[in-house]
Design a protein around this motif. Sequence first.
Motif, PDB file in Angstrom:
ATOM      1  N   SER A  57     -28.513 -24.658  17.063  1.00 27.11           N
ATOM      2  CA  SER A  57     -27.934 -25.707  17.903  1.00 27.11           C
ATOM      3  C   SER A  57     -28.222 -25.370  19.364  1.00 27.11           C
ATOM      4  CB  SER A  57     -26.421 -25.777  17.674  1.00 27.11           C
ATOM      5  OG  SER A  57     -25.805 -24.612  18.223  1.00 27.11           O
ATOM      6  N   SER A  59     -26.159 -24.790  21.754  1.00 27.76           N
ATOM      7  CA  SER A  59     -25.302 -23.685  22.209  1.00 27.76           C
ATOM      8  C   SER A  59     -25.761 -22.354  21.606  1.00 27.76           C
ATOM      9  CB  SER A  59     -23.825 -23.945  21.893  1.00 27.76           C
ATOM     10  OG  SER A  59     -23.614 -24.019  20.507  1.00 27.76           O
ATOM     11  N   GLU A  60     -26.214 -22.367  20.354  1.00 31.26           N
ATOM     12  CA  GLU A  60     -26.751 -21.140  19.745  1.00 31.26           C
ATOM     13  C   GLU A  60     -28.044 -20.715  20.425  1.00 31.26           C
ATOM     14  OE1 GLU A  60     -25.160 -21.563  15.145  1.00 31.26           O
ATOM     15  OE2 GLU A  60     -26.933 -22.713  15.784  1.00 31.26           O
ATOM     16  N   ASP A  62     -28.815 -21.290  23.549  1.00 34.18           N
ATOM     17  CA  ASP A  62     -28.407 -20.714  24.841  1.00 34.18           C
ATOM     18  C   ASP A  62     -27.875 -19.297  24.657  1.00 34.18           C
ATOM     19  OD1 ASP A  62     -29.126 -23.071  26.091  1.00 34.18           O
ATOM     20  OD2 ASP A  62     -27.058 -23.812  26.274  1.00 34.18           O
ATOM     21  N   LYS A  63     -27.066 -19.082  23.641  1.00 38.29           N
ATOM     22  CA  LYS A  63     -26.528 -17.750  23.361  1.00 38.29           C
ATOM     23  C   LYS A  63     -27.662 -16.779  23.033  1.00 38.29           C
ATOM     24  CE  LYS A  63     -23.499 -14.569  22.237  1.00 38.29           C
ATOM     25  NZ  LYS A  63     -22.870 -13.760  23.254  1.00 38.29           N
TER      26      LYS A  63
END
Length: 189
Positions: A57, A59-60, A62-63
């Motif tokens: 995703s 957000s994943e 980005d992490k």
Amino acid sequence: MPGAFVAPAFAQQTTTEDIIKALTPVKTRSLSTSSSAAVEREESFINSVRTKQQALSPSERDKMTEVIVDKPSGDLLIAFGYNSDVIKGDSVQLADALGRALSSPDMKGSTFLIAGHTDAKGSNQSNLLLSERRAQAVKTYLVKHFALNPADLITVGYGKTRLKNKDQPEAAENRRVEVVNIMSKTAGR
């Protein structure tokens, strides 16, 4: 980029030894309590995406970008046909060098990120999907030809968001596969 190994697109002279050297973590003397907690959070995140069947995703992704900042890594200029995820020509030899490196005793037990990148031609969405397909194609090749554990190879596509040559956004060096040793065998696995 720490440990970067970039083979010229015309020569593809990167060796198995070059890749092992670039992906070998630098040894540190000790970890503080706070960094141990950070390492545990990082390992927990990596384990949570290890067996995902679909793309990470936003957000994943980005992490993962945060996780790879200080990890040993390198870029491989693996050639693909236009808008294709099929490894092309001499790049098979480069993929073979990568497979030999990742299956070597020095790298055994580590977890690697295979990140696909594109140049700036095309839309954000089409480049993101293409980079994901290309990263997955490299993973599939490595699993098939080198019997690597699929759970030890995490793929992500960055599309055109992380250009290597921002001054020439359509340059060939932007179309690459980045390999990062995100969790070495000594990290407590």
